[in-house]
Motif scaffolding. Structure first.
Motif, PDB file in Angstrom:
ATOM      1  N   PRO A   1       0.692  -1.230  -0.001  1.00  0.00           N
ATOM      2  CA  PRO A   1      -0.088   0.561  -0.188  1.00  0.00           C
ATOM      3  C   PRO A   1       0.904   0.968  -0.386  1.00  0.00           C
ATOM      4  O   PRO A   1       2.227   1.406   0.790  1.00  0.00           O
ATOM      5  CB  PRO A   1      -1.124  -0.387   0.598  1.00  0.00           C
ATOM      6  N   ILE A   2       0.544   2.277  -0.943  1.00  0.00           N
ATOM      7  CA  ILE A   2       1.500   3.373  -0.582  1.00  0.00           C
ATOM      8  C   ILE A   2       0.674   4.195   0.059  1.00  0.00           C
ATOM      9  O   ILE A   2      -0.235   4.556  -0.131  1.00  0.00           O
ATOM     10  CB  ILE A   2       1.196   4.405  -2.066  1.00  0.00           C
ATOM     11  N   GLU A   3       1.227   4.912   1.065  1.00  0.00           N
ATOM     12  CA  GLU A   3       1.276   5.630   2.780  1.00  0.00           C
ATOM     13  C   GLU A   3       2.301   6.109   3.070  1.00  0.00           C
ATOM     14  O   GLU A   3       2.812   5.879   3.154  1.00  0.00           O
ATOM     15  CB  GLU A   3       0.045   4.556   3.849  1.00  0.00           C
ATOM     16  N   GLY A   4       1.475   6.408   4.181  1.00  0.00           N
ATOM     17  CA  GLY A   4       3.183   7.402   4.650  1.00  0.00           C
ATOM     18  C   GLY A   4       3.488   8.154   3.928  1.00  0.00           C
ATOM     19  O   GLY A   4       2.804   9.329   3.102  1.00  0.00           O
ATOM     20  N   GLU A   5       4.665   8.898   3.855  1.00  0.00           N
ATOM     21  CA  GLU A   5       5.254   9.854   2.960  1.00  0.00           C
ATOM     22  C   GLU A   5       5.412   8.822   2.484  1.00  0.00           C
ATOM     23  O   GLU A   5       5.652  10.294   0.953  1.00  0.00           O
ATOM     24  CB  GLU A   5       7.481   9.429   3.775  1.00  0.00           C
ATOM     25  N   GLU A   6       5.596   7.890   1.611  1.00  0.00           N
ATOM     26  CA  GLU A   6       5.473   7.378  -0.400  1.00  0.00           C
ATOM     27  C   GLU A   6       4.357   8.006  -0.567  1.00  0.00           C
ATOM     28  O   GLU A   6       4.471   8.620  -1.250  1.00  0.00           O
ATOM     29  CB  GLU A   6       5.587   6.121  -0.069  1.00  0.00           C
ATOM     30  N   PHE A   7       3.326   8.388  -0.025  1.00  0.00           N
ATOM     31  CA  PHE A   7       1.944   9.178  -0.737  1.00  0.00           C
ATOM     32  C   PHE A   7       1.606  10.319  -0.299  1.00  0.00           C
ATOM     33  O   PHE A   7       1.257  10.674  -1.617  1.00  0.00           O
ATOM     34  CB  PHE A   7       0.786   8.640   0.982  1.00  0.00           C
TER      35      PHE A   7
ATOM     36  N   LEU B   1       1.525  11.135  -3.940  1.00  0.00           N
ATOM     37  CA  LEU B   1       0.426  11.891  -4.452  1.00  0.00           C
ATOM     38  C   LEU B   1       0.406  13.009  -3.894  1.00  0.00           C
ATOM     39  O   LEU B   1      -0.456  13.688  -4.912  1.00  0.00           O
ATOM     40  CB  LEU B   1      -0.127  10.505  -4.174  1.00  0.00           C
ATOM     41  N   LEU B   2       0.659  13.830  -3.476  1.00  0.00           N
ATOM     42  CA  LEU B   2       0.180  14.706  -2.545  1.00  0.00           C
ATOM     43  C   LEU B   2       1.125  16.097  -2.812  1.00  0.00           C
ATOM     44  O   LEU B   2       0.673  17.581  -3.481  1.00  0.00           O
ATOM     45  CB  LEU B   2       0.102  15.252  -1.258  1.00  0.00           C
ATOM     46  N   THR B   3       2.788  15.830  -3.422  1.00  0.00           N
ATOM     47  CA  THR B   3       2.919  16.612  -3.973  1.00  0.00           C
ATOM     48  C   THR B   3       2.991  16.761  -5.611  1.00  0.00           C
ATOM     49  O   THR B   3       3.467  15.833  -6.227  1.00  0.00           O
ATOM     50  CB  THR B   3       4.606  15.508  -4.863  1.00  0.00           C
ATOM     51  N   PRO B   4       3.091  18.363  -5.717  1.00  0.00           N
ATOM     52  CA  PRO B   4       2.656  18.861  -7.688  1.00  0.00           C
ATOM     53  C   PRO B   4       3.612  18.182  -8.011  1.00  0.00           C
ATOM     54  O   PRO B   4       4.762  18.222  -7.796  1.00  0.00           O
ATOM     55  CB  PRO B   4       2.507  20.373  -6.680  1.00  0.00           C
ATOM     56  N   PHE B   5       3.216  17.764  -9.671  1.00  0.00           N
ATOM     57  CA  PHE B   5       4.550  17.266 -10.354  1.00  0.00           C
ATOM     58  C   PHE B   5       5.297  18.813 -10.488  1.00  0.00           C
ATOM     59  O   PHE B   5       5.334  20.159 -10.785  1.00  0.00           O
ATOM     60  CB  PHE B   5       3.426  17.610 -11.527  1.00  0.00           C
ATOM     61  N   PRO B   6       6.703  17.890 -10.798  1.00  0.00           N
ATOM     62  CA  PRO B   6       7.448  19.850 -11.206  1.00  0.00           C
ATOM     63  C   PRO B   6       8.065  20.127 -12.759  1.00  0.00           C
ATOM     64  O   PRO B   6       6.792  18.961 -13.805  1.00  0.00           O
ATOM     65  CB  PRO B   6       8.702  18.246 -11.099  1.00  0.00           C
TER      66      PRO B   6
ATOM     67  N   VAL C   1       4.924   7.189  -8.985  1.00  0.00           N
ATOM     68  CA  VAL C   1       4.740   5.758  -8.419  1.00  0.00           C
ATOM     69  C   VAL C   1       6.335   5.666  -8.313  1.00  0.00           C
ATOM     70  O   VAL C   1       6.447   4.529  -9.587  1.00  0.00           O
ATOM     71  CB  VAL C   1       3.409   4.443  -7.764  1.00  0.00           C
ATOM     72  N   ALA C   2       6.789   5.405  -7.358  1.00  0.00           N
ATOM     73  CA  ALA C   2       8.269   4.545  -7.385  1.00  0.00           C
ATOM     74  C   ALA C   2       9.025   4.267  -6.145  1.00  0.00           C
ATOM     75  O   ALA C   2       7.938   3.923  -4.784  1.00  0.00           O
ATOM     76  CB  ALA C   2       9.039   5.258  -7.718  1.00  0.00           C
ATOM     77  N   LYS C   3       9.978   3.819  -6.018  1.00  0.00           N
ATOM     78  CA  LYS C   3      10.436   3.392  -4.780  1.00  0.00           C
ATOM     79  C   LYS C   3      10.089   2.044  -4.127  1.00  0.00           C
ATOM     80  O   LYS C   3       9.348   2.536  -2.876  1.00  0.00           O
ATOM     81  CB  LYS C   3      11.015   4.026  -4.162  1.00  0.00           C
ATOM     82  N   LEU C   4       8.724   0.998  -4.216  1.00  0.00           N
ATOM     83  CA  LEU C   4       7.751   0.307  -3.667  1.00  0.00           C
ATOM     84  C   LEU C   4       8.915  -0.859  -3.530  1.00  0.00           C
ATOM     85  O   LEU C   4       9.795  -1.497  -4.034  1.00  0.00           O
ATOM     86  CB  LEU C   4       7.063   0.005  -4.519  1.00  0.00           C
ATOM     87  N   PRO C   5       8.855  -1.746  -1.933  1.00  0.00           N
ATOM     88  CA  PRO C   5       7.715  -1.646  -1.320  1.00  0.00           C
ATOM     89  C   PRO C   5       8.660   0.092  -0.705  1.00  0.00           C
ATOM     90  O   PRO C   5       9.610   0.099  -0.310  1.00  0.00           O
ATOM     91  CB  PRO C   5       7.711  -2.653  -0.382  1.00  0.00           C
ATOM     92  N   ALA C   6       7.421   0.939   0.087  1.00  0.00           N
ATOM     93  CA  ALA C   6       8.405   2.199   1.402  1.00  0.00           C
ATOM     94  C   ALA C   6       8.921   1.017   2.405  1.00  0.00           C
ATOM     95  O   ALA C   6       8.111   0.180   2.671  1.00  0.00           O
ATOM     96  CB  ALA C   6       6.998   2.348   1.473  1.00  0.00           C
TER      97      ALA C   6
END
Length: 397
Positions: free
Chosen positions: A112-118, A122-127, A382-387
Motif C-alpha cells: 500500500p502507498i501510504e505515509g511518507e511515500e503517499f 501523490l500529494l506533491t505537485p508535479f515538477p 509512483v516509485a520505490k516500492l515497497p516503502a
C-alpha cells in the motif's frame, strides 16, 4: 538383436524427451511472462478507474503498488517403454512412452502507498520537468495542461490575476481553456518550443588577485581570458537554465534577454512552468506571458472524479484570435457511469453498484489518449516500492 533394439529405443526416448523439454520450457516461460504483463497492466488501469470513482463519491483515495512478481517454473520429463497391448505374437517390440509435467508457483508482493511515500508521490505537485518531458515526446499540449495544470497566473494592467482550471469558476475556467487551446494551435503549426534557456555568464576579476593555482582551478570549469591592458581576467561560463514554453526558438533572443527570462523563471517554484508567446511568430496574434501552476497526482484524480457529477466540464469556445482547433472536447477524460455493463468499453470497474469506464468514441481517440496520459503520470509518480514504513502483503498462488 533384441538387446540392440532396446538400447536404440532407449536412446531415442531420451533424445525425444530432451527435445520436448527444450521446446516446452521456452513456450511456457513466454506465455507466463506475457500473461503477468497483461494482468499487471489491467490491474493498474482498473485501480485508476476505481480511484476516479472514489473521488466522484468524495471518498479517500487509496493506491496499492505491485512491487514484485517472483515465479518458479518446474518442468518434469519421463520416458519409458511398454510391451505392445496386443501381446508378443510375431515378435517382441517395445512401445515407447513419453510424458511431461509442468508446475508454476508465482508469488506476488503488493505494498500500500501510504505515509511518507503517499505524501511524496501523490500529494506533491508535479515538477515542470515531467510536463516538459511529455511535451518533448509530442504529447498534446492542451491535453497535458488540462490534466496537469491547476491554474494559469499572469499580470493584467499591473495586477496579478489567476485563471483556475475549475469548472465551478466559469470565468477562470473559460479563460484557462482558451489559453491552452491557443497553445495547441501553435503546436499544430509545429511552432511550440519547450526548451531550456542557454546563456553565457561573465565576470571580471583583478589579475593580481589570482594565484597560478587559483587560475588553473578556474580553467577547469570556466573560460578564462586575460585582458592585459585592463589587468583583469574575464571569466565566461555557458549555463543551462530553466525550461520555458515559447512560440520561437529561444536561441533567437539576445543573451541579455535569455538571462532576464531565466531570472524570472528562477523566481518560480519547481511546480511552475513559464510560457512566453510573442508577437511576430506563429500564434503571436494572441500574446501570452505567465506561468502554469501544476497539480499533484491526487488533485488530478480528484479533478477527473468530480467531473462525473459535482463539477462537470462543459464546452468552451475558442478565443477569436485562435485558429479553428482540430480537437476541443468538453471533457478532459470522457468517462461513463452506468447502472449496467458498458458495451464496447475496454476496461470496466464496478463500485457502489455502478459501472465506470472510459467512454468509447469513434474517430480520434481523445479519451483513450487522456487515460493513457493518466496511466503514464501514475507510473512517473509512483516509485520505490515497497516503502520502508509500509506493510507489504505477499500472496502465493
Amino acid at each position: 538383436m533384441r538387446t540392440t533394439a532396446r538400447t536404440l529405443l532407449g536412446f531415442l526416448a531420451v533424445g525425444v524427451a530432451s527435445a520436448l523439454g527444450g521446446c516446452v520450457s521456452p513456450i511456457e516461460l513466454n506465455r507466463a511472462v506475457i500473461a503477468y504483463d497483461v494482468a499487471a497492466d489491467d490491474v493498474l488501469s482498473r485501480q485508476l478507474l476505481l480511484n476516479i470513482a472514489r473521488a466522484h463519491h468524495n471518498e479517500p483515495l487509496h493506491f496499492t503498488g505491485l512491487s514484485n512478481i517472483a515465479a518458479t517454473f518446474n518442468w518434469g520429463m519421463s520416458a519409458g517403454a511398454t510391451p505392445p497391448l496386443g501381446g508378443t505374437e510375431g515378435g517382441f517390440t517395445l512401445a515407447p512412452l513419453f510424458g511431461t509435467t509442468f508446475a508454476e508457483n508465482p508469488t506476488f508482493s503488493i505494498a500500500p502507498i501510504e505515509g511518507e511515500e503517499f505524501t511524496k508521490r501523490l500529494l506533491t505537485p508535479f515538477p515542470e520537468s515531467i510536463l516538459t518531458l511529455l511535451l518533448r515526446q509530442n504529447a498534446d499540449v492542451d491535453l497535458v495542461l488540462r490534466l496537469m495544470a491547476g491554474e494559469y497566473r499572469t499580470e493584467t494592467g499591473g495586477k496579478k490575476v489567476s485563471y483556475v482550471n475549475k469548472p465551478a469558476d466559469k470565468d477562470g475556467y473559460t479563460m484557462f481553456r482558451q489559453i491552452v487551446l491557443h497553445l495547441s494551435s501553435i503546436q499544430d503549426r509545429n511552432a511550440l518550443y519547450a526548451e531550456p534557456l542557454i546563456f553565457d555568464q561573465e565576470w571580471t576579476i583583478p589579475a593580481a588577485s589570482l594565484t597560478p593555482d587559483n587560475l588553473q582551478n578556474l580553467q577547469k570549469d570556466f573560460s578564462v581570458t586575460l585582458d592585459a591592458r585592463a589587468k583583469i581576467y574575464r571569466i565566461d561560463k555557458r549555463t543551462i537554465g530553466r525550461i520555458i514554453v515559447t512560440n520561437y526558438d529561444p536561441e533567437l533572443l539576445s543573451n541579455d534577454d535569455r538571462v532576464r527570462l531565466n531570472d524570472e523563471a528562477e523566481q518560480s517554484l519547481d511546480d511552475e512552468l513559464v510560457i512566453d508567446i510573442r508577437q511576430g511568430y506563429p500564434g503571436g496574434e494572441y500574446p501570452l506571458h505567465g506561468k502554469f501552476r501544476l497539480r499533484s497526482f491526487y488533485n488530478v484524480i480528484t479533478f477527473v472524479g468530480r467531473s462525473l457529477g459535482e463539477e462537470p466540464e462543459y464546452d468552451v469556445a475558442k478565443d477569436p484570435r485562435t485558429p479553428m482547433p482540430t480537437e476541443n472536447p468538453a471533457s478532459t477524460i470522457g468517462l461513463v457511469e452506468s447502472d449496467s455493463q458498458i458495451p464496447d468499453a475496454s476496461r470496466t470497474i464496478r463500485y457502489r453498484g455502478h459501472y465506470y469506464a472510459v467512454r468509447p468514441e469513434p474517430g480520434y481517440q481523445w479519451n483513450k489518449k487522456a487515460f493513457l496520459l493518466l496511466y503514464q503520470l501514475f507510473q512517473m509518480t509512483v516509485a520505490k516500492l515497497p516503502a520502508s514504513n509500509a506493510p507489504t502483503i505477499t500472496i502465493a498462488k
